[in-house]
Design a protein around this motif. Structure first.
Motif, PDB file in Angstrom:
ATOM      1  N   SER A  72       2.141  -7.689   1.504  1.00 21.49           N
ATOM      2  CA  SER A  72       2.449  -8.562   0.676  1.00 21.49           C
ATOM      3  C   SER A  72       1.024  -8.858  -0.263  1.00 21.49           C
ATOM      4  O   SER A  72       0.028  -8.531   0.216  1.00 21.49           O
ATOM      5  N   ARG A 105       6.857  -0.490 -12.184  1.00 28.74           N
ATOM      6  CA  ARG A 105       7.583  -0.876 -10.994  1.00 28.74           C
ATOM      7  C   ARG A 105       7.996  -2.260 -10.999  1.00 28.74           C
ATOM      8  O   ARG A 105       7.074  -3.242 -11.348  1.00 28.74           O
ATOM      9  N   TYR A 143       9.086  -5.746  -8.637  1.00 28.31           N
ATOM     10  CA  TYR A 143       9.118  -6.439  -7.435  1.00 28.31           C
ATOM     11  C   TYR A 143       9.638  -7.920  -7.372  1.00 28.31           C
ATOM     12  O   TYR A 143       9.150  -8.538  -8.202  1.00 28.31           O
ATOM     13  N   VAL A 180       5.580  -5.167  -1.031  1.00 29.19           N
ATOM     14  CA  VAL A 180       6.063  -3.865  -1.232  1.00 29.19           C
ATOM     15  C   VAL A 180       6.327  -3.158  -0.086  1.00 29.19           C
ATOM     16  O   VAL A 180       5.325  -2.965   0.762  1.00 29.19           O
ATOM     17  N   ARG A 221       6.559   0.661   1.613  1.00 23.86           N
ATOM     18  CA  ARG A 221       6.044   1.937   1.543  1.00 23.86           C
ATOM     19  C   ARG A 221       7.297   3.005   1.579  1.00 23.86           C
ATOM     20  O   ARG A 221       8.108   2.856   2.789  1.00 23.86           O
ATOM     21  N   SER A 246       5.006   2.701  -4.631  1.00 23.68           N
ATOM     22  CA  SER A 246       4.623   1.863  -3.356  1.00 23.68           C
ATOM     23  C   SER A 246       3.420   2.409  -2.723  1.00 23.68           C
ATOM     24  O   SER A 246       2.545   1.914  -2.321  1.00 23.68           O
ATOM     25  N   VAL A 273       0.230   1.088  -4.333  1.00 27.75           N
ATOM     26  CA  VAL A 273      -0.027  -0.306  -3.894  1.00 27.75           C
ATOM     27  C   VAL A 273      -0.406  -0.266  -2.575  1.00 27.75           C
ATOM     28  O   VAL A 273      -1.398  -0.884  -2.249  1.00 27.75           O
ATOM     29  N   HIS A 274       0.174   0.529  -1.544  1.00 26.07           N
ATOM     30  CA  HIS A 274      -0.533   0.507  -0.243  1.00 26.07           C
ATOM     31  C   HIS A 274      -1.739   1.047  -0.163  1.00 26.07           C
ATOM     32  O   HIS A 274      -2.474   0.551   0.880  1.00 26.07           O
ATOM     33  N   THR A 319      13.380 -10.066   0.161  1.00 26.37           N
ATOM     34  CA  THR A 319      12.283 -10.431  -0.845  1.00 26.37           C
ATOM     35  C   THR A 319      13.086 -11.416  -1.928  1.00 26.37           C
ATOM     36  O   THR A 319      12.331 -12.568  -1.865  1.00 26.37           O
TER      37      THR A 319
END
Length: 322
Positions: free
Chosen positions: A27, A57, A59, A75, A77, A85, A88-89, A125
């Motif tokens: 998060s 993307r 979310y 998010v 993975r 994703s 972001v990760h 979410t």
């Protein structure tokens, strides 16, 4: 087709916090760099992340709706995803910044006396802020939340803490308890009850089957995956752009969005898959063939808007407010 989009309404936020919510979900808490308030939003809303490579993307916002100074997203993975994703990760850390756009809401929480929430995986979410809102409204609610395993399921402790009693939140890891028993959870239709479901396509199909006897509109769903539509029978058609004064031919193998952009008309869009609602366009005449996962059945029957990235025409001609 590229998923680059016009960015004139995008703005920059600071990544204030990052937390591992499960083995596969992180998060991010986003704040205004100057400490100001963020645009208001309602449960079910999502934002766009505009990534460095031009990709966009979507979310869902999943923090408490009453917090006007922070937005939280989560998010998952996705090893077989398109790279958003993973970005972001692997690359987004506290102290960094992200360009965002929104929020927009095509999955709003309608007033009801009672809510039944069904989540599968990262589909929790948009439902998490709905739980907060149901509590704030004083409505009765229950939540059924399934996932592949306990270790992959996000926010279990937060959800449990919101429950007023043990049966209000049911967390069902599939490797421990098997698939969700929707029939037992939903029971018989009750007046004043709405069902909100978000998750993979199989769960949404099961929810529709389980709610077949419920009143029209009682089940509300959101999908993160596009509809698989047959393309072999697609034909060309004409689109008139009411505001631009253009009449365009949409080939059988091209979308309305492609055709409009190639004609030099600026249109805001994002996912290009019919799942985010960014390209929603008013229909002035003609009958669309809806292929999105955003509009409700009632909205499709009304034919007042369409998602021009995937939807087409049932006849020979459409007139759009572009």
């Amino acid at each position: 087709m590229s998923v680059q989009t016009p960015q004139d309404d995008a703005f920059e936020l600071t990544v204030a916090e990052r937390h591992a919510e499960s083995e596969t979900v992180v998060s991010l808490t986003l704040r205004d760099p100057a400490g100001g308030a963020l645009p208001a939003w309602s449960p079910g809303a999502h934002i766009d992340l505009l990534l460095d490579d031009g990709a966009v993307r979507q979310y869902s916002l999943c923090g408490p709706p009453a917090d006007g100074t922070a937005w939280r997203i989560a998010v998952l993975r996705e090893p077989d995803g398109r790279g958003g994703s993973a970005h972001v990760h692997d690359k987004v850390a506290p102290g960094g910044t992200l360009r965002v756009r929104g929020p927009r809401n095509h999955f709003a929480l309608a007033p009801a006396e009672r809510y039944l929430f069904v989540a599968g995986g990262i589909g929790i979410t948009p439902l998490l802020p709905m739980v907060h809102e149901a509590i704030a409204r004083g409505a009765d609610w229950r939540l059924l939340y399934g996932g592949r395993s306990r270790a992959t399921m996000a926010f279990p402790d937060e959800l449990t803490a919101l429950a007023a009693h043990d049966r209000q939140v049911r967390i069902v890891p599939q490797d421990e308890q098997g698939p969700l028993d929707l029939a037992a959870f939903l029971g018989a239709p009750e007046p004043g009850t709405l069902v909100y479901c978000c998750g993979p396509a199989g769960l949404l199909a099961a929810a529709r089957d389980a709610c077949a006897a419920w009143p029209d509109g009682a089940l509300r769903t959101e999908s993160f995956t596009p509809v698989e539509a047959a393309r072999a029978g697609d034909t060309a058609f004409e689109v008139e752009l009411g505001r631009s004064g253009l009449t365009l031919q949409v080939p059988a193998d091209r979308s309305i969005l492609d055709t409009v952009l190639e004609a030099g008309v600026s249109v805001l869009y994002s996912c290009a898959e019919g799942t985010c609602g960014t390209c929603e366009t008013d229909v002035l005449a003609g009958e669309p063939e809806h292929r999105d996962t955003v509009l409700t059945d009632a909205e499709r029957e009304a034919n007042q808007t369409m998602m021009i990235c995937v939807s087409r025409c049932r006849g020979d001609r459409l007139v759009l407010d572009l």
